[in-house]
Design a protein around this motif. Structure first.
Motif, PDB file in Angstrom:
ATOM      1  N   SER A 150     -25.945  29.606 -41.487  1.00  0.00           N
ATOM      2  CA  SER A 150     -26.018  28.595 -40.430  1.00  0.00           C
ATOM      3  C   SER A 150     -26.640  27.295 -40.902  1.00  0.00           C
ATOM      4  CB  SER A 150     -26.814  29.146 -39.239  1.00  0.00           C
ATOM      5  OG  SER A 150     -26.170  30.276 -38.687  1.00  0.00           O
ATOM      6  N   ASP A 151     -27.549  27.360 -41.896  1.00  0.00           N
ATOM      7  CA  ASP A 151     -28.159  26.129 -42.402  1.00  0.00           C
ATOM      8  C   ASP A 151     -27.340  25.504 -43.526  1.00  0.00           C
ATOM      9  OD1 ASP A 151     -28.558  27.933 -44.412  1.00  0.00           O
ATOM     10  OD2 ASP A 151     -30.747  27.740 -44.476  1.00  0.00           O
ATOM     11  N   ASN A 152     -26.149  26.085 -43.804  1.00  0.00           N
ATOM     12  CA  ASN A 152     -25.228  25.582 -44.824  1.00  0.00           C
ATOM     13  C   ASN A 152     -25.826  25.598 -46.230  1.00  0.00           C
ATOM     14  OD1 ASN A 152     -23.465  23.028 -42.830  1.00  0.00           O
ATOM     15  ND2 ASN A 152     -23.583  25.237 -42.655  1.00  0.00           N
ATOM     16  N   LYS A 175     -24.703  20.935 -38.430  1.00  0.00           N
ATOM     17  CA  LYS A 175     -24.260  21.779 -39.537  1.00  0.00           C
ATOM     18  C   LYS A 175     -22.915  22.431 -39.202  1.00  0.00           C
ATOM     19  CE  LYS A 175     -28.052  21.206 -41.955  1.00  0.00           C
ATOM     20  NZ  LYS A 175     -28.061  20.472 -43.239  1.00  0.00           N
ATOM     21  N   THR A 209     -28.288  23.208 -29.386  1.00  0.00           N
ATOM     22  CA  THR A 209     -28.731  24.601 -29.354  1.00  0.00           C
ATOM     23  C   THR A 209     -29.544  24.840 -28.092  1.00  0.00           C
ATOM     24  OG1 THR A 209     -30.776  24.144 -30.577  1.00  0.00           O
ATOM     25  CG2 THR A 209     -28.820  24.699 -31.866  1.00  0.00           C
ATOM     26  N   ILE A 217     -30.087  23.395 -37.286  1.00  0.00           N
ATOM     27  CA  ILE A 217     -28.656  23.689 -37.462  1.00  0.00           C
ATOM     28  C   ILE A 217     -27.768  22.677 -36.748  1.00  0.00           C
ATOM     29  CG2 ILE A 217     -29.195  26.146 -37.659  1.00  0.00           C
ATOM     30  CD1 ILE A 217     -27.866  26.522 -34.900  1.00  0.00           C
ATOM     31  N   ASN A 276     -22.282  22.453 -35.058  1.00  0.00           N
ATOM     32  CA  ASN A 276     -23.179  22.708 -33.940  1.00  0.00           C
ATOM     33  C   ASN A 276     -23.558  21.380 -33.285  1.00  0.00           C
ATOM     34  OD1 ASN A 276     -23.483  25.614 -34.452  1.00  0.00           O
ATOM     35  ND2 ASN A 276     -24.561  24.974 -36.301  1.00  0.00           N
ATOM     36  N   GLN A 324     -33.984  26.323 -33.176  1.00  0.00           N
ATOM     37  CA  GLN A 324     -33.189  26.072 -34.381  1.00  0.00           C
ATOM     38  C   GLN A 324     -32.583  24.662 -34.393  1.00  0.00           C
ATOM     39  OE1 GLN A 324     -30.533  29.652 -34.169  1.00  0.00           O
ATOM     40  NE2 GLN A 324     -31.314  30.027 -36.233  1.00  0.00           N
TER      41      GLN A 324
END
Length: 635
Positions: A571-573, A534, A524, A531, A521, A528
């Motif tokens: 999404s946040d791994n 990430k 955004t 992210i 990413n 968020q």
């Protein structure tokens, strides 16, 4: 070669600063700079395969062919589940599949289930990576696969009968008949399969990780296909072809579910197309019209749900291209116009339709067989929305007139319009979505050499791309809705190495392929910030493939090992799927029987019994065995 180094430097460091803003004059000038100094559709990475030997002799499905030919990620929702594939960090709806230049992706979802592609209705395949996909149409941001069924004119009569029995209690049967007369060429195809997908798997959701048995995974499918080509005269020919594939399957519950509730899916995909070719002096004209229909019927008694989704496209295209390339300064060219009418009909969308009209052109300049500069562009109308000009330019340099060493760079822009479900699904559809817009750069080096009877072939590709307006479905209260939420940066490298040698009584061929993809990413649009930086979900950083075959007299031993690296599930791994590697082997014997040939093969899939999942809680088969009987008659 200082000029070459300067070009690579400028393109690499300017692409990260380019956006699709039409309001910033500096941005526009930066785009023009890159267009001038970069390069060609021919410079893009395209892998060519003749699939007859893979799909006929090996009895492979189309999905197996992809995973055994190139290191791509195939996202499968478990046994009998829907399967799609992705290239270079793209989503499954950012990759395209074409058959005879006809787009098979559903207008509703933007992707197509690999289980619905009949293997025997194609004999050649071009895997186009990244920007190479723009040559077929918009939407293929990650890449595309183009399938065709050409006639090679080798045999006047060809018959293939193939059966595969597996220890999963599955049986697949295929028949292909081809006959060639002076003017008429005909191919008939029939496929049928039935099975239980019966296997055991380790269940990590239970104490002590016991082995459970996969049940409620029955399936059956059948395919009927025909292809007719008739030569009207020396210059004119027509083609009528089509096929229908129906796939009925139970959808087994996730491994943590207490019981099975009868979930099932019944899909049907059919294609009918009529084509025309004219070969003039120095040019060719091709025209094709096709009707593609898809039916998806889903049932889930647990929640009392029964739904039917219908989609169809009427596709028309006409292309003109040069075919005489004998002159040093000759400028080959081609042009194409496409028209699509897309329609969906379901309980959640009612009847919705859209028209698409696109134009494509390409030309090239060659100088002294060392340099080739190509320029291509595509433009498309999606309903009332205009894509703008989408360029694809590239440069190839060959130090010698031979192909032992080739260098190339290319730059392209592409976009993907929202699907009809994205726009009109009820509840949740978003008619205000913007199209995903991508720009991509690639540099490649390839070489060939012969060293003491060993043939070596290698290539190295590096690429970098930015996709803005990334579309993703997110919860919005109690309803999921698609939104343009972020910008994504994808970059990576792909390395291929092949070597082969002909011995006195044997042949050996080894191909290894390695790819590294970093898709993250970049920005955004809806909060968020955590992210940013990430990795995208379901994008392995590492994919690899080893494909080796030893042929000794009438015996053949083949070894295929695909490797899929770790990838993230959130999404946040914070959660991930571990890496897995499958070892597959097949031993076959060819027997001559008059004018025919009988092939017997015994295979072991997932030799090490690797316990893995592609999607969480969807079990995949461990070790299993296959027995193939394949009879081919040709004269």
């Amino acid at each position: 070669m200082k000029w070459w180094t300067i070009i690579l430097f400028l393109v690499t460091f300017s692409i990260d600063k380019i956006t699709f803003s039409q309001n910033d004059p500096d941005t526009t000038s930066s785009q023009l700079l890159v267009l001038i100094i970069s390069a060609v559709p021919d410079a893009d990475k395209i892998e060519h395969f003749q699939t007859d030997s893979s799909l006929v002799d090996g009895g492979l499905t189309f999905q197996e062919f992809l995973s055994n030919s190139t290191p791509i990620f195939i996202k499968s929702y478990g046994v009998n589940g829907v399967s799609g594939f992705s290239l270079r960090g793209g989503k499954t709806d950012q990759t395209k599949i074409y058959w005879k230049d006809i787009d098979l992706n559903y207008p509703s979802l933007g992707s197509v289930d690999l289980n619905l592609i009949p293997s025997l209705m194609s004999s050649s395949a071009d895997v186009k990576f990244g920007q190479a996909g723009i040559s077929s149409g918009t939407g293929a941001i990650g890449g595309s696969v183009s399938l065709d069924l050409p006639y090679y004119g080798v045999d006047s009569v060809f018959l293939m009968v193939h059966s595969r029995l597996s220890s999963l209690q599955n049986l697949d049967n295929r028949i292909k008949f081809r006959r060639e007369w002076k003017r008429l060429k005909m191919t008939l195809v029939a496929e049928q399969g039935v099975g239980k997908n019966h296997f055991t798997y380790v269940n990590p959701t239970k104490e002590n990780w016991p082995r459970d048995t996969m049940r409620n995974a029955h399936f059956n499918y059948h395919t009927l296909g025909i292809d007719l080509s008739y030569k009207l005269s020396k210059k004119h020919s027509i083609n009528l072809s089509g096929w229908m594939r129906e796939h009925q399957r139970e959808l087994p519950p996730i491994i943590s579910a207490p019981r099975y509730y009868g979930e099932a899916l019944d899909d049907q995909l059919s294609v009918t197309t009529l084509g025309y070719k004219y070969k003039g002096k120095g040019y060719r004209i091709k025209a094709r019209s096709a009707f593609v229909t898809t039916t998806n019927q889903y049932s889930n008694p647990q929640i009392n749900q029964n739904s039917e989704n219908l989609s169809s496209t009427w596709q028309n295209l006409i292309s003109v291209e040069s075919h005489d390339d004998d002159y040093r300064w000759f400028m080959p060219w081609e042009g194409q116009i496409r028209y699509h009418m897309e329609m969906v009909n379901s309980e959640n969308t009612d009847v919705r339709s859209l028209n698409r009209l696109s134009a494509y052109g390409k030309t090239a300049i060659r100088y002294r067989d060392k340099y080739k500069l190509s320029v291509a562009a595509r433009a498309e109308m999606f309903g009332d929305e205009f894509s703008g000009i989408l360029p694809n330019v590239g440069l190839i340099y060959k130090p010698t007139h031979l192909d032992q060493f080739v260098m190339s760079v290319s730059y392209s822009r592409n976009l993907r319009f929202p699907t009809l479900n994205d726009l009109y699904w009820s509840p949740g559809g978003n008619p205000d979505l913007e199209p995903e817009k991508a720009q991509m750069f690639e540099a490649r080096v390839s070489s060939k050499m012969l060293v003491k009877r060993w043939k070596f072939k290698s290539s190295l590709s590096v690429y970098r791309g930015i996709t803005d307006n990334w579309i993703q479905w997110l919860p919005n209260g109690n309803v999921w809705s698609p939104r343009n939420i972020k910008s994504v940066l994808s970059k990576g490298l792909e390395w291929d190495l092949g070597l082969s040698r002909q011995f006195k009584m044997a042949q050996l061929a080894i191909n290894t392929k390695l790819s590294y993809t970093l898709a993250q990413n970049r920005a955004t649009y809806s909060g968020q910030p955590e992210i940013i930086g990430k990795d995208l979900i379901y994008v392995p950083r590492w994919n690899a493939l080893v494909n080796a075959e030893l042929v000794f007299k009438k015996w053949s031993l083949r070894y295929v090992q695909p490797y899929t690296g770790q990838y993230f599930l959130s999404s946040d791994n914070s959660s991930y799927m571990p890496a897995y590697s499958l070892w597959n082997m097949m031993l076959s014997k060819s027997l001559k029987t008059g004018s025919g040939r009988l092939n017997l093969a015994f295979g072991v899939k997932n030799l090490l019994d690797w316990q893995y999942q592609v999607v969480p809680s969807r079990a995949m088969p461990g070790r299993f065995f296959t027995l193939d009987v394949n009879f081919i008659l040709s004269k």
